[in-house]
Design a protein around this motif. Structure first.
Motif, PDB file in Angstrom:
ATOM      1  N   SER A  50       0.740  -1.479  -0.181  1.00  0.00           N
ATOM      2  CA  SER A  50      -0.266  -0.285   0.023  1.00  0.00           C
ATOM      3  C   SER A  50       0.949   1.392  -0.228  1.00  0.00           C
ATOM      4  O   SER A  50       2.528   1.216   0.362  1.00  0.00           O
ATOM      5  N   HIS A  84       1.025   5.669   0.800  1.00  0.00           N
ATOM      6  CA  HIS A  84      -0.142   7.003   1.303  1.00  0.00           C
ATOM      7  C   HIS A  84       0.623   8.364   0.436  1.00  0.00           C
ATOM      8  O   HIS A  84       1.612   7.955   0.342  1.00  0.00           O
ATOM      9  N   SER A 109      -9.534  13.420  -2.216  1.00  0.00           N
ATOM     10  CA  SER A 109      -9.071  12.683  -1.987  1.00  0.00           C
ATOM     11  C   SER A 109      -9.376  11.135  -2.836  1.00  0.00           C
ATOM     12  O   SER A 109     -10.601  11.329  -2.861  1.00  0.00           O
ATOM     13  N   MET A 139      -8.794   6.863  -3.575  1.00  0.00           N
ATOM     14  CA  MET A 139      -8.058   5.952  -3.928  1.00  0.00           C
ATOM     15  C   MET A 139      -8.013   4.292  -5.044  1.00  0.00           C
ATOM     16  O   MET A 139      -9.233   5.009  -5.958  1.00  0.00           O
ATOM     17  N   THR A 182      -2.607  -0.848  -3.286  1.00  0.00           N
ATOM     18  CA  THR A 182      -3.895   0.068  -3.470  1.00  0.00           C
ATOM     19  C   THR A 182      -2.632   1.965  -2.818  1.00  0.00           C
ATOM     20  O   THR A 182      -1.947   1.383  -2.399  1.00  0.00           O
ATOM     21  N   THR A 228      -3.706   5.860  -1.246  1.00  0.00           N
ATOM     22  CA  THR A 228      -4.533   6.436  -0.923  1.00  0.00           C
ATOM     23  C   THR A 228      -3.664   7.810  -1.037  1.00  0.00           C
ATOM     24  O   THR A 228      -2.445   7.928  -0.067  1.00  0.00           O
ATOM     25  N   HIS A 265      -4.389  12.012  -1.018  1.00  0.00           N
ATOM     26  CA  HIS A 265      -5.236  13.734  -0.943  1.00  0.00           C
ATOM     27  C   HIS A 265      -4.471  14.640  -0.978  1.00  0.00           C
ATOM     28  O   HIS A 265      -2.850  14.912  -1.014  1.00  0.00           O
TER      29      HIS A 265
END
Length: 456
Positions: A170, A172, A300, A302, A310, A312, A314
Motif C-alpha cells: 500500500s 499513502h 481524496s 483511492m 492500493t 490513498t 489527498h
C-alpha cells in the motif's frame, strides 16, 4: 509496467508550441547545447512570441519565425522540424502531437499528455498507426530524491517475496499546495476543467505517474471525493476571504487581497501576460474567489493496482505550507518520504512573485527532505538525500541532460536518470487515474480502468 528504457539523446531542429512560462526552461536548455537549435515558434499571441525571440537573441541565438496555429503543418515542413516541444494549454496538446507524429517528427510534450479520454485514444491510435513514440516530460522522475525512492523499492528493501518479486502492499500520498502556488491555479486558464482536466489531471498526474513508476504497477480501479472547499465565490464568502473584483490589474480592491497577484511586479509575468493581454484578452490575474470556477481544491482518491497494491491520495490546494509526504508499506518494512518545499508563505504583495511559477526557482522559506527506511525488527535508517529546491527538485536540469545530452563540459548521465523517460503509455496511465477520479467525483462510484477503452 513501464516500457521506459535507456534514453537516446536527441538533437536537431526544434520548434516549440506555446510560449507561456514553461517554454523558457526548454529554450534555455536547447540553446545551451550545440547539437540542437530552436528554429520556430508556434504561438497565436505575437507579443508573447516576441518576448521569446528576445530571449533567444539574449542567449546568443538568432530570432526565429513565428507561426500561427493554423499554419502548424506548414511550419513543420518549411522549417524542416525534427523535434517538437509542446507546452501550450493542456487541452490543445493533441492538436499538435498527432500531426507531428504523422509527419515523422519526434515529439516531447509537457504533462499531462492530454485532458480527456477521446483525445488520449486519438494519440494512442496515432502512435500505433505511425510506429512513432511520444515522450511525456514527467520531470519528477529525474528528481534525485524520487530516484532514491525508486532505487530503494526496486532493491526489495521493504518488500521482496519468495519469488524475488518486489511487492508493495500500500501507498499513502499527501500533497499540499500553499496559498500562493496553490491559489495560482484558480487565477488562470487552469481553473476550468475543459482547459486543464482539473488538478487531478494537470498537477496530480505528476504524482500518479510517480506512484505507477515507483511500484511498477498499473491502475485498475479508482474512487474519490472532490470539492471546491476554499476557493470560489461560495467558499470565499463562507470563510471571509472573498473580495469583489474580477481581476487584480488596476483594481483597488485587489490591493487588499492577500491572494491577488500584481503582474507588473515581475518583469517576465508583465511581458508575457500583462503586456500581451491586449491581443488575446487573456487575464492571468483573475480573482480566486470569483464565481464560475470549475475545478476542485480538496480531493481524496483511492486506487487499486494490478499488483494488488492500493494507494490513498489527498490533495489540499490551500495549505499554509507546501510539500508532500509519501509512505510505502511492504512485506519487509516501510519507506517514508517527506519533502518540505516551503515552510510558510507570506502574501504575494509582501514577498513578491518568488516561487509563484513552481520549478522556476526555489520556493521561499524552503525546507528539507528526508527518506526513512523502516525494516521489520530493525532501527529506522535515514537515507542520504540530495536536496535541490530549484528546477523541480533538480528534475528539470537532469531531464534536459538526458533528453538533449549534457551541456559542453558536463558528463553524460548514464546511471538511473538515463532510464527514466516516460512514453505515451506512461502518459496514458497517469492520465487515467486523474480521469477516473474526476468521473468518481461526479458519480460517487468506483470506476474501472477498462471503462476508458484505451488500446495499449
Amino acid at each position: 509496467m513501464s516500457t521506459s528504457s535507456v534514453a537516446k539523446t536527441m538533437g536537431g531542429r526544434v520548434a516549440l508550441v506555446g510560449t507561456g512560462s514553461r517554454a523558457a526552461m526548454f529554450i534555455r536548455g536547447i540553446i545551451a547545447r550545440p547539437t540542437s537549435s530552436v528554429v520556430a515558434l508556434c504561438e497565436p499571441n505575437s507579443i508573447r512570441a516576441a518576448y521569446y525571440n528576445e530571449l533567444l537573441v539574449s542567449l546568443g541565438a538568432p530570432s526565429v519565425p513565428v507561426y500561427k496555429p493554423a499554419d502548424f503543418k506548414k511550419m513543420l515542413k518549411d522549417e524542416n522540424v525534427e523535434i517538437l516541444v509542446v507546452t501550450c494549454v493542456d487541452a490543445l496538446h493533441d492538436l499538435y502531437i498527432i500531426p507531428a507524429l504523422e509527419a515523422g517528427v519526434r515529439v516531447l510534450t509537457e504533462k499531462p499528455m492530454t485532458t480527456d479520454v477521446e483525445k488520449c485514444r486519438r494519440i494512442l491510435e496515432t502512435v500505433q498507426r505511425t510506429g512513432r513514440h511520444l515522450t511525456v516530460t514527467f520531470n519528477y522522475r529525474y528528481n534525485p530524491v524520487h530516484e532514491l525512492v525508486k532505487r530503494t523499492i526496486s532493491q526489495g528493501k521493504i518488500g521482496e517475496g519468495e519469488l524475488m518479486i518486489v511487492s508493495i502492499l500500500s501507498v499513502h500520498f499527501e500533497w499540499l499546495l500553499d496559498t500562493v502556488h496553490g491559489a495560482d491555479y484558480f487565477r488562470r486558464w487552469h481553473r476550468q476543467k475543459n482547459n486543464s482536466g482539473g488538478l487531478m489531471v494537470h498537477k496530480s498526474g505528476h504524482h500518479f505517474d510517480l506512484v505507477n513508476w515507483w511500484i511498477d504497477a498499473e491502475p485498475e480501479t479508482v474512487a474519490g471525493f472532490g470539492k471546491l472547499a476554499f476557493y470560489g465565490e461560495e467558499a470565499g464568502k463562507k470563510h471571509g476571504w472573498a473580495k469583489n473584483y474580477e481581476r487584480a490589474r488596476g483594481n483597488e480592491e485587489a490591493r487588499k487581497d492577500p491572494f491577488a497577484i500584481n503582474l507588473e511586479a515581475d518583469p517576465t509575468l508583465k511581458r508575457i501576460y500583462a503586456d500581451a493581454e491586449e491581443e488575446d484578452g487573456y487575464h492571468r490575474d483573475q480573482n480566486v474567489f470569483a464565481p464560475g470556477i470549475g475545478i476542485e481544491d480538496d480531493m481524496s482518491v483511492m486506487v487499486r493496482y494490478n499488483t494488488g497494491a492500493t494507494l490513498t491520495y489527498h490533495l489540499t490546494a490551500y495549505s499554509p505550507w507546501e510539500g508532500y509526504r509519501v509512505m510505502f508499506n511492504g512485506s519487509q518494512g516501510r519507506l517514508e518520504l517527506e519533502v518540505v518545499e516551503s515552510q510558510y508563505r507570506l502574501p504575494s504583495n509582501e514577498e513578491g512573485m518568488d516561487g509563484l511559477i513552481h520549478g522556476n526557482q526555489s520556493l521561499p522559506n524552503a525546507g528539507g527532505a528526508t527518506v526513512t527506511l523502516h525494516r521489520l525488527w530493525q532501527k529506522p535508517e535515514k537515507l542520504p538525500v540530495k536536496v535541490d529546491h530549484a528546477a523541480h527538485g533538480g528534475g528539470d536540469t537532469r531531464m534536459l541532460s538526458v533528453l538533449f545530452g549534457p551541456i559542453p563540459g558536463e558528463v553524460a548521465d548514464t546511471g538511473d536518470a538515463s532510464k527514466q523517460g516516460a512514453n505515451e503509455r506512461d502518459g496514458a496511465m497517469a492520465l487515467a487515474v486523474g480521469l477516473l477520479a474526476n468521473e468518481s467525483f461526479k458519480t460517487g462510484k468506483f470506476v474501472d480502468f477498462k471503462s476508458l477503452n484505451l488500446s495499449l
